[in-house]
Design a protein around this motif. Structure first.
Motif, PDB file in Angstrom:
ATOM      1  N   TYR A  11      70.914 -33.653  55.376  1.00  0.00           N
ATOM      2  CA  TYR A  11      70.553 -32.502  56.212  1.00  0.00           C
ATOM      3  C   TYR A  11      69.045 -32.292  56.279  1.00  0.00           C
ATOM      4  N   GLU A  12      68.302 -33.336  55.902  1.00  0.00           N
ATOM      5  CA  GLU A  12      66.854 -33.228  55.884  1.00  0.00           C
ATOM      6  C   GLU A  12      66.297 -32.819  57.254  1.00  0.00           C
ATOM      7  N   ASP A  13      66.781 -33.478  58.301  1.00  0.00           N
ATOM      8  CA  ASP A  13      66.274 -33.167  59.635  1.00  0.00           C
ATOM      9  C   ASP A  13      66.734 -31.789  60.099  1.00  0.00           C
ATOM     10  N   VAL A  14      67.975 -31.452  59.742  1.00  0.00           N
ATOM     11  CA  VAL A  14      68.468 -30.117  60.067  1.00  0.00           C
ATOM     12  C   VAL A  14      67.529 -29.084  59.463  1.00  0.00           C
ATOM     13  N   PHE A  15      67.125 -29.371  58.223  1.00  0.00           N
ATOM     14  CA  PHE A  15      66.238 -28.461  57.527  1.00  0.00           C
ATOM     15  C   PHE A  15      64.924 -28.285  58.291  1.00  0.00           C
ATOM     16  N   ALA A  16      64.358 -29.407  58.742  1.00  0.00           N
ATOM     17  CA  ALA A  16      63.087 -29.316  59.472  1.00  0.00           C
ATOM     18  C   ALA A  16      63.247 -28.486  60.747  1.00  0.00           C
ATOM     19  N   PHE A  17      64.344 -28.724  61.463  1.00  0.00           N
ATOM     20  CA  PHE A  17      64.559 -27.976  62.705  1.00  0.00           C
ATOM     21  C   PHE A  17      64.788 -26.497  62.427  1.00  0.00           C
ATOM     22  N   LEU A  18      65.529 -26.243  61.346  1.00  0.00           N
ATOM     23  CA  LEU A  18      65.794 -24.854  60.975  1.00  0.00           C
ATOM     24  C   LEU A  18      64.486 -24.148  60.653  1.00  0.00           C
ATOM     25  N   PHE A  19      63.629 -24.874  59.958  1.00  0.00           N
ATOM     26  CA  PHE A  19      62.311 -24.379  59.609  1.00  0.00           C
ATOM     27  C   PHE A  19      61.567 -23.969  60.881  1.00  0.00           C
ATOM     28  N   LEU A  20      61.600 -24.872  61.873  1.00  0.00           N
ATOM     29  CA  LEU A  20      60.923 -24.632  63.142  1.00  0.00           C
ATOM     30  C   LEU A  20      61.449 -23.360  63.800  1.00  0.00           C
ATOM     31  N   VAL A  21      62.786 -23.273  63.867  1.00  0.00           N
ATOM     32  CA  VAL A  21      63.394 -22.128  64.531  1.00  0.00           C
ATOM     33  C   VAL A  21      62.989 -20.845  63.825  1.00  0.00           C
ATOM     34  N   LEU A  22      63.046 -20.876  62.486  1.00  0.00           N
ATOM     35  CA  LEU A  22      62.733 -19.660  61.742  1.00  0.00           C
ATOM     36  C   LEU A  22      61.271 -19.246  61.906  1.00  0.00           C
ATOM     37  N   ILE A  23      60.375 -20.226  61.857  1.00  0.00           N
ATOM     38  CA  ILE A  23      58.957 -19.859  62.023  1.00  0.00           C
ATOM     39  C   ILE A  23      58.729 -19.253  63.387  1.00  0.00           C
ATOM     40  N   LEU A  24      59.271 -19.924  64.413  1.00  0.00           N
ATOM     41  CA  LEU A  24      58.988 -19.452  65.766  1.00  0.00           C
ATOM     42  C   LEU A  24      59.572 -18.060  65.975  1.00  0.00           C
ATOM     43  N   ILE A  25      60.696 -17.785  65.321  1.00  0.00           N
ATOM     44  CA  ILE A  25      61.284 -16.465  65.514  1.00  0.00           C
ATOM     45  C   ILE A  25      60.500 -15.403  64.745  1.00  0.00           C
ATOM     46  N   PHE A  26      60.156 -15.722  63.498  1.00  0.00           N
ATOM     47  CA  PHE A  26      59.581 -14.658  62.677  1.00  0.00           C
ATOM     48  C   PHE A  26      58.065 -14.618  62.654  1.00  0.00           C
ATOM     49  N   ARG A  27      57.429 -15.770  62.813  1.00  0.00           N
ATOM     50  CA  ARG A  27      55.976 -15.739  62.835  1.00  0.00           C
ATOM     51  C   ARG A  27      55.441 -16.788  63.791  1.00  0.00           C
ATOM     52  N   PRO A  28      55.599 -16.511  65.106  1.00  0.00           N
ATOM     53  CA  PRO A  28      55.216 -17.530  66.081  1.00  0.00           C
ATOM     54  C   PRO A  28      53.735 -17.887  66.024  1.00  0.00           C
ATOM     55  N   SER A  29      52.921 -17.043  65.424  1.00  0.00           N
ATOM     56  CA  SER A  29      51.499 -17.392  65.385  1.00  0.00           C
ATOM     57  C   SER A  29      51.177 -18.291  64.192  1.00  0.00           C
ATOM     58  N   GLY A  30      52.158 -18.576  63.318  1.00  0.00           N
ATOM     59  CA  GLY A  30      51.930 -19.509  62.222  1.00  0.00           C
ATOM     60  C   GLY A  30      51.137 -18.913  61.076  1.00  0.00           C
ATOM     61  N   ILE A  31      50.819 -19.766  60.089  1.00  0.00           N
ATOM     62  CA  ILE A  31      50.134 -19.253  58.891  1.00  0.00           C
ATOM     63  C   ILE A  31      48.703 -18.845  59.228  1.00  0.00           C
ATOM     64  N   LEU A  32      47.986 -19.734  59.904  1.00  0.00           N
ATOM     65  CA  LEU A  32      46.570 -19.450  60.144  1.00  0.00           C
ATOM     66  C   LEU A  32      46.262 -19.002  61.570  1.00  0.00           C
ATOM     67  N   GLY A  33      47.294 -18.965  62.424  1.00  0.00           N
ATOM     68  CA  GLY A  33      47.032 -18.605  63.820  1.00  0.00           C
ATOM     69  C   GLY A  33      46.825 -17.114  63.980  1.00  0.00           C
ATOM     70  N   ARG A  34      46.189 -16.768  65.078  1.00  0.00           N
ATOM     71  CA  ARG A  34      46.014 -15.342  65.354  1.00  0.00           C
ATOM     72  C   ARG A  34      47.090 -14.900  66.331  1.00  0.00           C
ATOM     73  N   ALA A  35      47.583 -13.686  66.133  1.00  0.00           N
ATOM     74  CA  ALA A  35      48.563 -13.164  67.077  1.00  0.00           C
ATOM     75  C   ALA A  35      47.848 -12.846  68.381  1.00  0.00           C
ATOM     76  N   GLU A  36      48.503 -13.177  69.494  1.00  0.00           N
ATOM     77  CA  GLU A  36      47.864 -12.910  70.782  1.00  0.00           C
ATOM     78  C   GLU A  36      48.154 -11.482  71.224  1.00  0.00           C
ATOM     79  N   THR A  37      47.182 -10.848  71.820  1.00  0.00           N
ATOM     80  CA  THR A  37      47.488  -9.580  72.472  1.00  0.00           C
ATOM     81  C   THR A  37      47.533  -9.875  73.956  1.00  0.00           C
ATOM     82  N   LYS A  38      48.602  -9.447  74.566  1.00  0.00           N
ATOM     83  CA  LYS A  38      48.713  -9.740  75.990  1.00  0.00           C
ATOM     84  C   LYS A  38      47.821  -8.791  76.779  1.00  0.00           C
ATOM     85  N   LYS A  39      47.196  -9.346  77.758  1.00  0.00           N
ATOM     86  CA  LYS A  39      46.315  -8.525  78.583  1.00  0.00           C
ATOM     87  C   LYS A  39      47.047  -8.190  79.870  1.00  0.00           C
ATOM     88  N   VAL A  40      47.021  -6.931  80.217  1.00  0.00           N
ATOM     89  CA  VAL A  40      47.744  -6.519  81.420  1.00  0.00           C
ATOM     90  C   VAL A  40      46.746  -6.043  82.456  1.00  0.00           C
TER      91      VAL A  40
END
Lengths: 304, 410, 260
Positions: free
Chosen positions: A275-304
């Motif tokens: 399940y190694e690959d499943v794990f990697a994909f799960l990791f991806l899904v979880l990061i994108l859901i909970f912290r899409p800006s990543g560890i060192l990324g900055r959160a974007e503020t949308k400009k309207v």
């Protein structure tokens, strides 16, 4: 807990992480500058490995000394990967940029490119696994430590560090690096300041492709076989690493790669490698859901 | 550009491509026997081919229409009017349905089987069209729902002996539930991230099917899945094929009917608004999450039902049928046909699936052509073969009424 | 006068930057109010806070269309629109792949309710609702003088028409308060004059309040019942056009220190 097993997993993870890092750099640089997930980036890595194999086989049959073979085939592989990266950008992405196409169009185009390159290699070469010669000898001086970290792994780690340093210098201290940073912050302003954006983007693709090719050759030496499909999984995992670190951020990509490599290695060691690959994909899904800006990324503020 | 310049440029391009393709196309190493095969002919081919293609490429790039050009638009509205003209529309439909109904009797069983596969793709393409074409959500894990449908029929039949006709709606509903469950956490993601996450989900489902032997019988798959039976009578092989053909034709017709209704409804407009501008869409009082989830779930439902039919047709399924590239093929049919356009998607799916089947020489190049199609369509015709056109509203009667109302008001 | 929107001590921080600082604004029924201030004063941020695009850091936003105070801060934009606050955007945000009429029809979304099943079956109530949407949208289109563009894709509309279409779309949500973000930006003098009349007409016919952000002082002075001036996220003045014209703090903010 067995200490040797632990260190074995640790260094295994580091090696994996290094390879991911070499590919993830290309993803993150391209994303930082054109905001495009270059889906075909993994394919560049695969083409690097294939070119290396082909050239080295030809040179071996010509009877060149081993050192010459290694240097020449590595160089050719890097040059060809760069050429492919450059051409790919000109064909699949630049026309879209010129017509101001939405981001999804560029992603679809990238997927098409990936499919094309995979099948190009499949048709022109073979669908079988090809054995890859091991260029990296077992160093004698390293003998005492070889049970925790083999010589090839050592070479991979050292190469990765060197590539990172070179890249940091390129981006921090050169003129083109400055242009890259400017372009990634504000394309319009960069143009107004006299930056040739098309050139910057081309160079970004070339640099990213070069690091991917280095990764491709190293992993091929390490694993000992390649096939046309190797780029896809590696590419996706490197993308996971880039996102984990915060896409667009170069130190982030490196950090994310090591984190992913280590967690994967420990997961495979202690739980299940099925399940190694499943794990990697799960990791991806979880990061994108909970912290899409990543560890060192900055959160974007949308400009309207 | 002068002709001399053109030739010079194309010559350079062709040199570049000869250089580029040199190691991979020309040299072939056999590492076992240590033999090298030099294929110089390929190089000549690439040289000549890229020379002419580059001329064509530049010509097409120059001809590429600017965004929102006037002439184009009127032309499209004209075409649209023709399609909506009842005098033309109905005879075409009647002829078409007659042809379809007679198809299994005119052509061989082999042809009918191919047509069934193609129609499964049509149905899935139309389902994906809701997700991508209307709501603008790039779903790269679409095949996962196809797998959910196929496996739910196969497993429910294996364990409980469930028949096709119950499995068909059930597979659809299960896929819909799956779509909603998977969709819920990911839908707040931005477009390209959504694509990657759905890709991740698709791969997770495939890997689980591959590794969880107790549940899904692993890579060896499930065989002996029964074909649908007609009122309890077991038909001959030919009979079931014909029967299956009519089932899929019926399903495609249903899909077309439903997507057509949806596309010009309140929900359909909300989807398109969401695709165009998320913030403005929310400012119109549209619930972003709910709207996306609807599209995602409905799209998944068609994939699920397609999966059930697929399992019934092939009588054997295994995880290898549900790789990400299957999603990409479906994406390709939607992109080629025209995102959001029903006629386009039907045509696109038929073209992409039938052509490689009939042109045997091409079948080897199927996937590479799909890749090229995706890139070329995005570069030259992002709207697809048949561009989606919006409905025209005629106002003569209402106009009178409104103007009267207006006068009363003021 | 009865107030329909009360903003109390609204504060908005972006990281270390304080874009809005204890802003208090109140809008009355059937009033045309203007929010003015130099560029970067926080006017659009204010709009984004009350329409739910940003979640304010502090303070309260209360609406009372029918006399009952209701807190709306932190609600999602679509809920706020449903409650009767509609807006336009500074840089036009129309739905570019739809026609002018369809854009307004999307605006009717929150006052209609046909679902998926209804759309598929196309039953009597759905048909009736759809017809109602079309008629209402066309009516609004005519009200804003856009009926010649009815089936045109919005990208082919002239700039001024696009701006008006955004107002039309917002009106379709049946608001009690219409928020216009720089409606006159980019219009020529004649179009601006027409806009002046149009806004007054909209207020009369729809019986609603309007709050606008605008840099065109002529328009602001002639239209507004009440003007609120912000600078650096703080309110520096409030009053009728005449009062504002003579307010020293406002003059200072606009023209600089030395004039005073």
């Amino acid at each position: 807990m067995d200490f040797d097993f632990l260190t074995y997993l640790f260094f295994g993870g580091l090696t994996r992480g290094s390879i991911y890092a070499l590919i993830a750099l290309g993803y993150t640089m391209v994303y930082g500058i054109v905001e495009l997930i270059n889906f075909a980036h993994g394919e560049i890595y695969m083409i690097g490995a294939f070119t290396g194999l082909i050239i080295s086989s030809v040179l071996t049959m010509l009877g060149l000394p081993i050192l010459a073979i290694v240097v020449l085939s590595a160089l050719t592989a890097i040059i060809y990967s760069c050429a492919y990266g450059y051409t790919m950008e000109k064909i699949a992405y630049k026309p879209l940029r010129d017509s101001n196409a939405p981001r999804l169009s560029a992603l679809i185009s990238a997927i098409g490119m990936s499919l094309f390159l995979q099948n190009y290699v499949l048709l022109a070469q073979t669908s079988d696994f090809l054995p890859f010669p091991n260029f990296i000898p077992d160093f004698e001086f390293w003998e005492p430590y070889a049970h925790i970290l083999t010589s090839p792994e050592l070479v991979i780690l050292i190469t990765t560090v060197i590539v990172m340093i070179c890249l940091t210098i390129l981006i921090k201290f050169t003129k083109i690096g400055k242009a890259m940073r400017a372009t990634s912050q504000d394309k319009v302003m960069a143009v107004l300041m006299g930056v040739n954006i098309n050139r910057v983007i081309s160079i970004t693709f070339i640099v990213g492709s070069a690091t991917a090719a280095i990764g491709g050759i190293l992993i091929a030496c390490h694993i000992g076989q390649i096939n046309f499909y190797m780029g896809f999984t590696a590419g996706i995992k490197a993308f996971v690493a880039a996102v984990l670190g915060g896409i667009g951020s170069i130190p982030g990509a490196v950090l994310g790669s090591f984190v992913l490599g280590l967690t994967e290695s420990f997961f495979a060691g202690y739980f299940s490698s099925d399940y190694e690959d499943v794990f990697a994909f799960l990791f991806l899904v979880l990061i994108l859901i909970f912290r899409p800006s990543g560890i060192l990324g900055r959160a974007e503020t949308k400009k309207v | 550009m002068t002709i001399k310049n053109q030739i010079k440029k194309s010559f350079l391009v062709s040199l570049w491509f000869m250089f580029l393709t040199f190691p991979i196309l020309v040299i072939q190493v056999n590492t076992v026997e240590n033999v090298i095969k030099w294929r110089w002919l390929n190089m000549i081919g690439v040289g000549i081919g890229s020379f002419f293609l580059s001329i064509l490429w530049r010509y097409m790039l120059e001809k590429r229409p600017e965004k929102g050009k006037q002439t184009k638009k009127y032309q499209l509205f004209f075409l649209n009017n023709i399609l909506h003209e009842k005098k033309i529309f109905f005879p075409v439909i009647i002829l078409l349905s007659l042809f379809v109904l007679c198809f299994p009797y005119i052509f061989s069983m082999y042809q009918t089987n191919i047509m069934i596969s193609a129609l499964i793709y049509v149905m899935m393409g139309l389902g994906l069209n809701i997700v991508i074409g209307l709501a603008g959500l790039l779903d790269l894990g679409y095949v996962a729902f196809f797998a959910v449908g196929a496996y739910s029929y196969a497993l429910l039949n294996y364990h409980y002996g469930l028949i096709f006709w119950i499995a068909l709606p059930l597979g659809g509903i299960l896929a819909l539930i799956f779509g909603v469950i998977l969709g819920y956490p990911v839908l707040r993601l931005r477009g390209d991230y959504l694509a990657i996450v759905t890709l991740g989900f698709g791969e997770i489902i495939r890997l689980v099917l591959e590794n969880w032997n107790d549940f899904s019988f692993g890579p060896s798959g499930i065989s002996n899945i029964p074909k649908p039976c007609f009122l309890g009578i077991d038909l001959s092989l030919q009979g079931t094929t014909k029967y299956l053909f009519y089932i899929i034709v019926g399903m495609v017709a249903l899909t077309i009917f439903v997507t057509n209704r949806l596309q010009n409804s309140r929900i359909g407009r909300a989807w398109i608004a969401l695709k165009d501008d998320e913030i403005a869409c929310q400012a119109m009082g549209i619930n972003k999450g709910k709207t996306k989830l609807r599209a995602f779930g409905l799209g998944a439902m068609w994939a699920g039902m397609g999966g059930v039919i697929f399992a019934a047709k092939t009588t054997f399924i295994n995880p290898a049928s549900f790789t990400i590239w299957e999603s990409v093929i479906i994406l390709c049919t939607v992109v080629l046909g025209g995102m959001g356009s029903i006629t386009g998607v039907v045509l696109g799916a038929l073209l992409l699936i039938l052509l490689p089947e009939y042109l045997r020489a091409f079948s080897e190049f199927r996937m590479i052509i799909f890749g090229a199609v995706l890139v070329l369509m995005m570069v030259f015709r992002p709207g697809g073969i048949i561009k989606n056109v919006r409905r025209i509203y005629k106002f003569d009667p209402i106009l009178e009424k409104n103007s009267v109302k207006n006068e009363v008001n003021s | 006068m009865k107030s329909i929107l009360k903003v109390k001590n609204l504060t908005m921080n972006f990281g270390g930057l304080r874009a809005l600082h204890n802003l208090n604004i109140s809008i009355n029924k059937k009033e045309i109010a203007a929010l003015i201030g130099p560029n970067g004063a926080g006017k659009t941020t204010f709009f984004n806070c009350i329409t739910g695009i940003y979640k304010p850091s502090n303070g309260d936003i209360l609406i009372s269309p029918k006399g009952n105070n209701e807190k709306i801060n932190g609600l999602k934009p679509n809920i706020i629109t449903k409650k009767g606050l509609a807006r336009t955007f500074q840089n036009i945000r129309l739905f570019t792949s739809m026609t002018a009429l369809e854009n307004i029809m999307v605006g009717c979304h929150c006052v209609t309710k046909a679902g998926v099943i209804g759309a598929i079956l196309n039953n009597k109530s759905t048909k009736a609702e759809e017809r109602l949407i079309i008629e209402k949208s066309y009516f609004i289109l005519k009200e804003l003088g856009l009926e010649i563009y009815v089936n045109e894709l919005v990208t082919s509309l002239p700039y001024g028409a696009q701006k008006r279409l955004e107002i039309a779309r917002a009106l379709a949500t049946e608001p009690f308060l219409l928020l216009l973000d720089e409606p006159a930006a980019g219009l020529n003098p004649q179009e601006t004059n027409e806009l002046d009349e149009l806004i007054l007409k909209i207020r009369e016919q729809n019986d609603i309040s309007i709050l606008l952000i605008e840099h065109d002082m002529k328009l602001v002075m002639s239209l507004s019942d009440n003007i609120h001036v912000v600078d650096y996220g703080k309110k520096i003045g409030e009053g009728t056009p005449k009062e504002i014209r003579n307010n020293p703090a406002v003059i200072k903010a606009y023209l600089g220190e030395e004039v005073v």
